[in-house]
Design a protein around this motif. Structure first.
Motif, PDB file in Angstrom:
ATOM      1  N   UNK A  90       0.842  -1.198   0.000  1.00  0.00           N
ATOM      2  CA  UNK A  90       0.000   0.000   0.000  1.00  0.00           C
ATOM      3  C   UNK A  90       0.877   1.248   0.000  1.00  0.00           C
ATOM      4  N   UNK A  91       1.928   1.215   0.803  1.00  0.00           N
ATOM      5  CA  UNK A  91       2.844   2.359   0.878  1.00  0.00           C
ATOM      6  C   UNK A  91       3.565   2.567  -0.454  1.00  0.00           C
ATOM      7  N   UNK A  92       4.066   1.483  -1.028  1.00  0.00           N
ATOM      8  CA  UNK A  92       4.843   1.577  -2.260  1.00  0.00           C
ATOM      9  C   UNK A  92       4.007   2.009  -3.459  1.00  0.00           C
ATOM     10  N   UNK A  93       2.705   1.696  -3.410  1.00  0.00           N
ATOM     11  CA  UNK A  93       1.852   1.931  -4.569  1.00  0.00           C
ATOM     12  C   UNK A  93       0.909   3.112  -4.409  1.00  0.00           C
ATOM     13  N   UNK A  94       1.152   3.934  -3.418  1.00  0.00           N
ATOM     14  CA  UNK A  94       0.369   5.161  -3.285  1.00  0.00           C
ATOM     15  C   UNK A  94       0.683   6.055  -4.488  1.00  0.00           C
ATOM     16  N   UNK A  95      -0.337   6.685  -5.073  1.00  0.00           N
ATOM     17  CA  UNK A  95      -0.089   7.538  -6.255  1.00  0.00           C
ATOM     18  C   UNK A  95       1.028   8.549  -6.064  1.00  0.00           C
ATOM     19  N   UNK A  96       1.109   9.185  -4.897  1.00  0.00           N
ATOM     20  CA  UNK A  96       2.159  10.177  -4.678  1.00  0.00           C
ATOM     21  C   UNK A  96       3.544   9.540  -4.731  1.00  0.00           C
ATOM     22  N   UNK A  97       3.653   8.322  -4.194  1.00  0.00           N
ATOM     23  CA  UNK A  97       4.931   7.614  -4.208  1.00  0.00           C
ATOM     24  C   UNK A  97       5.324   7.258  -5.639  1.00  0.00           C
ATOM     25  N   UNK A  98       4.326   6.854  -6.431  1.00  0.00           N
ATOM     26  CA  UNK A  98       4.613   6.501  -7.820  1.00  0.00           C
ATOM     27  C   UNK A  98       5.068   7.712  -8.621  1.00  0.00           C
ATOM     28  N   UNK A  99       4.413   8.852  -8.413  1.00  0.00           N
ATOM     29  CA  UNK A  99       4.795  10.076  -9.112  1.00  0.00           C
ATOM     30  C   UNK A  99       6.208  10.481  -8.720  1.00  0.00           C
ATOM     31  N   UNK A 100       6.531  10.307  -7.440  1.00  0.00           N
ATOM     32  CA  UNK A 100       7.857  10.684  -6.946  1.00  0.00           C
ATOM     33  C   UNK A 100       8.957   9.852  -7.597  1.00  0.00           C
ATOM     34  N   UNK A 118      -0.300  11.763 -15.244  1.00  0.00           N
ATOM     35  CA  UNK A 118      -1.363  11.302 -16.130  1.00  0.00           C
ATOM     36  C   UNK A 118      -1.668   9.819 -15.957  1.00  0.00           C
ATOM     37  N   UNK A 119      -0.799   9.089 -15.250  1.00  0.00           N
ATOM     38  CA  UNK A 119      -0.969   7.650 -15.101  1.00  0.00           C
ATOM     39  C   UNK A 119      -1.420   7.239 -13.703  1.00  0.00           C
ATOM     40  N   UNK A 120      -1.889   8.183 -12.889  1.00  0.00           N
ATOM     41  CA  UNK A 120      -2.236   7.852 -11.505  1.00  0.00           C
ATOM     42  C   UNK A 120      -3.415   6.897 -11.411  1.00  0.00           C
ATOM     43  N   UNK A 121      -4.277   6.850 -12.430  1.00  0.00           N
ATOM     44  CA  UNK A 121      -5.397   5.905 -12.383  1.00  0.00           C
ATOM     45  C   UNK A 121      -4.889   4.480 -12.271  1.00  0.00           C
ATOM     46  N   UNK A 122      -3.745   4.226 -12.850  1.00  0.00           N
ATOM     47  CA  UNK A 122      -3.136   2.906 -12.761  1.00  0.00           C
ATOM     48  C   UNK A 122      -2.829   2.557 -11.306  1.00  0.00           C
ATOM     49  N   UNK A 123      -2.322   3.534 -10.545  1.00  0.00           N
ATOM     50  CA  UNK A 123      -2.020   3.314  -9.137  1.00  0.00           C
ATOM     51  C   UNK A 123      -3.285   3.065  -8.342  1.00  0.00           C
ATOM     52  N   UNK A 124      -4.328   3.793  -8.649  1.00  0.00           N
ATOM     53  CA  UNK A 124      -5.595   3.622  -7.921  1.00  0.00           C
ATOM     54  C   UNK A 124      -6.170   2.238  -8.165  1.00  0.00           C
TER      55      UNK A 124
END
Length: 227
Positions: A186-196, A202-208
């Motif tokens: 959950x921590x690793x796949x949070x949208x903010x973590x992925x963007x960082x 534009x790809x945050x839906x993938x994280x959700x």
């Protein structure tokens, strides 16, 4: 400047006769790696379309779910797709250049593979040739087979995913150990973590979508241990 405008700038190098591989080589460092990520998904998605020989409307729609593309920027995305589809270079060459861009085993490469899975299964089937394609890409990316299996379990159509496989854990593990693995995911796949780490906004839906699958798997495991 939008990521799609930056993609257009990156593609401007192609007017001098350079291929997409040369573009990847120029996008090795942040923040331009986010542009490289977007180009990589489009390019490998185009190569993967050749795996089962058919690009369906559902696959195009799935790509739009991975990336929110404004109408004004569709030409830039289409240009990347068409260039990759027509390029004589094989998908393994693309995957190797992308792996070199981010570094083998980098978390961003798992994010990229997740997006490719999303596109592959959008038509409701997972073709054996797509499986071979994606497993080979995972090998080139330096992604462990267990992590690849977890991605496949999460996306496999027409079958209820194995919650243990989705979390990359073993059913023999204690509930506490599984809980720890779930929390880390959950921590690793949070949208903010992925963007960082270089995934475009534009790809945050993938994280959700990924978090939904991870949490559903944990809920099922927890309920099973409680019975």
């Amino acid at each position: 400047m939008s990521i799609w405008a930056r993609i257009s700038e990156a593609l401007a190098a192609l007017t001098s006769g350079e291929g997409l591989g040369a573009v990847f080589d120029k996008l090795r460092k942040p923040p331009e790696q986010t542009v490289g990520f977007a180009i990589a998904v489009i390019a490998l998605g185009a190569k993967m379309a050749k795996a089962d020989g058919l690009v369906t409307r559902n696959e195009v729609t799935a790509f739009r779910e991975v990336f929110q593309i404004p109408q004004a920027d569709e030409k830039s995305a289409a240009r990347v797709f068409n260039l990759a589809r027509e390029d004589v270079a094989g998908f393994e060459d693309y995957a190797a250049r992308i792996s070199a861009m981010f570094g083998a085993g980098n978390e961003v490469l798992a994010d990229l593979l997740d997006g490719l899975f999303h596109i592959a299964v959008a038509d409701g089937t997972y073709h054996p040739k797509e499986d071979i394609f994606l497993e080979r890409v995972a090998e080139i990316f330096g992604i462990a087979h267990r992590d690849f299996a977890a991605l496949r379990a999460r996306h496999a159509p027409n079958a209820k995913p194995d919650p243990y496989a989705v979390l990359g854990v073993d059913s023999s593990m204690s509930l506490e150990d599984i809980r720890s693995a779930w929390r880390q995911l959950v921590k690793d796949n949070h949208p903010d973590r992925m963007i960082a780490r270089g995934v475009p906004e534009e790809a945050v839906q993938m994280a959700e979508n990924r978090l939904i699958a991870i949490n559903e798997a944990w809920d099922e495991i927890e309920a099973h241990h409680g019975t």
